[in-house]
Enzyme design. Structure first.
Site, PDB file in Angstrom:
ATOM      1  N   ASP A   1       0.816  -1.224   0.000  1.00 26.84           N
ATOM      2  CA  ASP A   1       0.000   0.000   0.000  1.00 26.84           C
ATOM      3  C   ASP A   1       0.849   1.273   0.000  1.00 26.84           C
ATOM      4  O   ASP A   1       0.398   2.331   0.465  1.00 26.84           O
ATOM      5  CB  ASP A   1      -0.948   0.030   1.219  1.00 26.84           C
ATOM      6  CG  ASP A   1      -1.939  -1.128   1.191  1.00 26.84           C
ATOM      7  OD1 ASP A   1      -2.229  -1.627   0.093  1.00 26.84           O
ATOM      8  OD2 ASP A   1      -2.409  -1.537   2.264  1.00 26.84           O
ATOM      9  N   ALA A   2       2.069   1.190  -0.498  1.00 25.19           N
ATOM     10  CA  ALA A   2       2.962   2.349  -0.437  1.00 25.19           C
ATOM     11  C   ALA A   2       3.407   2.838  -1.814  1.00 25.19           C
ATOM     12  O   ALA A   2       4.202   3.762  -1.914  1.00 25.19           O
ATOM     13  CB  ALA A   2       4.186   2.012   0.411  1.00 25.19           C
TER      14      ALA A   2
END
EC number: 3.5.1.10
Lengths: 291, 291, 291, 291
Positions: free
Chosen positions: D235-236
């Site tokens: 999720d980065a």
């Protein structure tokens, strides 16, 4: 109150519109490059309906003041060749903006406030009002307020006096910040420059008087505001910006007025800011906005 | 395709409107309490213009089916006393909804999809279309499509046939999911029940045909959609829901159509969903929406 | 500058929270009715997680001042029976609000402005700032500014002096309108009343310092602001209101700051306005907002 | 189901990034003009932090297929001179997109639907799912569904089989349309092409599992969704698009899930559409989106 951080003396904007033809961009950017200009922002658009081409270039040119004449001279034959309408504008030549207001002062307050924060790149030589109430709002900003009362009988003289003020203060742009008088076609023509109005509805819905009462009566679920250039036809000029806010059955007309204030000041501020930065190009009764 | 999780058999809704008078809420909630009902949701509104009071109560009552009659009998004199218009609706008695569509199928698709997800509490006995194209969309949902062509000459017969379908399928609600025929006043009156339409503009702007072309021509900066109850006057019935989406000079009419599809399906889905849950109370030409 | 139109002396609000049990609404509305109160607004909510019931009633009671005592006395045993937390608040008893500010004055300006327009129902006995800059903004509103500088060494004394100001001015509510000092747990506990802060991010994203720089570095496409009650844990208290604005690759950190100002002042103004009208009921680390 | 109206065989896109230097635009537009290309759209951006210049040009060139080689040959030394990263992409060479899905099918449904409407310019050779449930959704679109179950024990083999499918179908782009498996760093590296994921929160808030439960527990007033490129860190990766929707105390986790579905499918559809039209240029951990 010297709040304005003036734009760099090296920064300029070139606005172009012409019939779309191959080679326009290449020719223009080549010419700027050869004159030592560094393009820092560029936007373009071709209207599919009539193949009209619009372009806005922002560039830095060291020694702009001395070299502007030569650049214009070099650009003229190019513009001629492509049949361009064009303007070359030093960013440091900030526009002189007059604000017109009646009793409702929220739009006036917002513009003065953003101006003080340096968000509106303009000089504001005067505020004009047909009511004396705005004095209290204007005073802290060190701007003279001219009180020009208007009645049915004195409208012509009032407009003449106002026009004289515009000329005396070399005003480039008039902003109607909830000015509740309808300017005559004569005034619009004589002033000659752009006039931006904020209408308190989502145009073309609710043209004319009391749009919030009209909106309440129709039972709409969103209310809006519209910033547009003023033309001789009421509320029908080119739209610059619009926005809306949700309302519901709990909201009486007074609530629509209150909620609408927020929308009005936001929409007008955006429109004025874009105009001051030469981001709005009228096209017939519409606008191209390079925001 | 048994997609619908039916509401609890114990859940009911009470809708009330009457002239505002002290004691209404106390009397109604007392009566429900005494009958063993547990209020799980409640919303009310008094219209300041005419002091009309509106209320929606949702409650659970064990053994509702057997006790509904007694509750209605007990409520009748209360309603009489306060001059109430009222409806007592078991949530499990879901509405029978007919969807009408022409060539544009995005609204139809959205409604069927949400229905399958259990987000629209309705039975859908049929889809009616004046074009055969919708068959492909409808087929996977196991709902019969009735193709009823309409021409200027056959309009009366087509409406009669459609009315017969409504009666045969005991339809409570008609949803015009981009149905491009104008229903006659006779049809509206004969059907008698609510008809929800999606108009592809922010009403009252751009009434009538081709609203996206009208919007493009006016140069608006937002386009919208409006879900409303159908009345005999075109695009003038009570508004249930509206929303808008930002557009700009780059967007041609085809882009407005494409962007508008998203707004239309969202707005119509919200309006239909609220109607199915008895959250929309008409009030003259406006609506109270307890969403 | 007597800008505040005081609420009617007959208007009061009743706030209730208790475990959800049948008969609460019936009992409460009956009692109000029997005392001659006319309910003008009512909202309720049952939290499904813990079945906690919340209710806000607004009512008019002629001769409220004389009859408030009797009403409270009558209500106490009802509250006892249902295990209620409750407050009965005359609307005319407006809250005394202190505004805290540092260098950024846009939130302060917005609150003062709305207050002057009559949109914030409060008395503002003082503004506290750790910088002298706010004086110019505050002066036109006729409110005293107390300059309380804070350094790492003097923090304890500064907080003690500030607390003393709160007591001397009988402050009910502190609003941190971009006050860039972190209040100690001791201050929060000693003050004892609610403190509302505006954090310039969409919490829980970007807790702590320089949220716009954090947001820019992460490349988010929306920036936000969060108004929340202050607790001992930084930026972790119950959220009252949030909103966002779209940003893009053209926006540098300075643009995020500028755009963010608009979001911050809108969000804080909404939160403060709801608090002043007793529309915000804390529930653990969350809020129920009857807006 | 031949739904895709292929782009014109004459249309191409040129993507450039390089250190900002005077003359880039003039040189590139001149070269295109000399080769007979007509620029129909152009956008550019210079990142102020590192003065990296980005440009996207869309142009028409009659006989593109035969002349593409010559144009690339002519462009290579220019690109060399300015140290450009660049890509020249015929619009008709549409990308081959694989959709990955688990049980939640709303994002899959939206993408397939828009694809069928001609709004997503891609070929979709296959859908991959770790559950068999998606078959019903995919079937009407005539696209093969590959069911590749994944367990903790079989993850490596499942990924190998999936990679083999990507190769066999010459997939350019993977879209995780609510695919609830975390792809290993090995898979990401071996596939080598872009992977777009939809995360059901406003990142960086609520990284990881159950973001709606996290959001409900924190009491936020807006929920969001984020479309981003997948990198080895969960999720980065670079964010392409985000949006939010308002929620309140009445909304339980199940409501957030339902409301969130709308946001997720809109956000993912926008991000995928922009990627397919080569409008997204990654820049470190951020994106420039020429939308």
């Amino acid at each position: 109150m010297p709040s304005l951080v003036r734009p760099s003396a090296e920064r300029a904007r070139l606005l172009i519109s012409c019939a779309d033809r191959p080679g326009v961009v290449a020719t223009v950017t080549r010419l700027l490059f050869e004159h030592g200009a560094n393009v820092v922002d560029s936007d373009q658009h071709t209207e599919p309906d009539d193949l009209r081409f619009f372009m806005r270039l922002e560039f830095d040119l060291p020694g702009l003041a001395e070299r502007l004449g030569a650049l214009e001279e070099a650009f003229a034959p190019v513009a001629e060749r492509f049949g361009m309408q064009w303007r070359l504008i030093p960013a440091a030549r900030v526009k002189r903006m007059a604000l017109f207001v009646s009793k409702q002062d929220h739009c006036l307050q917002e513009l003065l406030w953003l101006w003080k924060k340096g968000e509106l790149m303009a000089d504001i030589p005067l505020v004009v009002s047909n009511h004396p109430d705005a004095r209290e709002v204007v005073a802290p900003f060190g701007i003279p307020l001219h009180h020009v009362p208007v009645t049915a009988d004195t409208k012509a003289q009032a407009e003449a006096a106002t026009l004289e003020l515009m000329r005396a203060h070399q005003v480039d742009l008039v902003v109607l910040a909830r000015y509740m008088q309808i300017l005559s076609g004569d005034f619009i023509a004589s002033f000659g420059g752009p006039i931006i109005n904020i209408h308190h509805s989502f145009l073309p819905a609710f043209v004319g008087a009391n749009p919030y009462a009209q909106a309440h009566s129709r039972g709409v679920k969103l209310i809006g505001a519209t910033a547009h250039y003023v033309t001789a036809e009421l509320d029908a000029g080119p739209i610059i910006e619009q926005d809306v806010h949700r309302v519901g059955h709990r909201d009486a007309v007074a609530d629509l007025v209150r909620i609408g204030r927020r929308v009005e000041r936001t929409v007008l501020a955006r429109a004025v800011s874009w105009h001051l930065e030469d981001r709005v190009l009228p096209h017939g009764n519409k606008t191209v906005v390079f925001s």
